[in-house]
Design an enzyme around this catalytic site. Structure first.
Site: not given
Length: 178
Positions: A59, A147, A61
């Site tokens: 996932h 990342y 954000h």
């Protein structure tokens, strides 16, 4: 059928959570270059400012600010998701429903967004985004997760390299912004 209502603020700033369908997969980090290219091409066609971003295996954000008068984050996400799907090999399991609809089984169909209300809300969500690799036990120091916009914040002097040795105070017991 659920009635999804999005709170739209033209030119607004939003926090997003976007998930893979298979939450055990590592597609996002394994194909980080495909994701980066999808974002780059989408930003060229439909500009937005990426205030903060973290990509985890399953996932991501991010906090975006849209151009004045623009509230169309949904089509930006659609474009990013489509570009990633076209770039990654088809190895995922697909349900009969997804096969019938001609869909890949890479992304959850929806995403979660939150319209940022004020400077404090902005800071909480950016901190949460940066803290996420530690929350999920991926690293012991944020500087070790490659990342994340955390590195950009450090480079510009907005955060120290050793920020968040422990959970920031404005997070709840599950690590969510309070």
């Amino acid at each position: 059928m659920p009635d999804y209502r999005r709170f739209r603020v033209p030119g607004g700033t939003y926090f997003f959570t976007v998930n893979l369908l298979d939450r055990r997969a590592d597609t996002l980090v394994r194909h980080i270059d495909a994701l980066r290219e999808a974002v780059r091409l989408t930003r060229r066609e439909r500009p937005f400012h990426a205030d903060a971003w973290v990509v985890l295996p399953d996932h991501m954000h991010c906090v975006w600010t849209l151009p004045p008068g623009d509230d169309d984050f949904s089509n930006r996400w659609k474009a990013i998701k489509i570009r990633v799907v076209r770039a990654v090999p088809q190895t995922e399991h697909r349900s009969k429903v997804r096969i019938a609809k001609g869909e890949r089984g890479v992304w959850q169909r929806r995403f979660w967004e939150h319209a940022i209300r004020d400077d404090e809300d902005y800071a909480r969500h950016v901190d949460y985004e940066h803290w996420n690799p530690m929350k999920h036990g991926l690293v012991g120091r944020l500087a070790d997760w490659p990342y994340s916009s955390f590195h950009r914040y450090v480079r510009f002097g907005l955060l120290p390299p050793d920020w968040a040795g422990g959970a920031p105070e404005n997070f709840g017991p599950k690590g969510e912004p309070t």
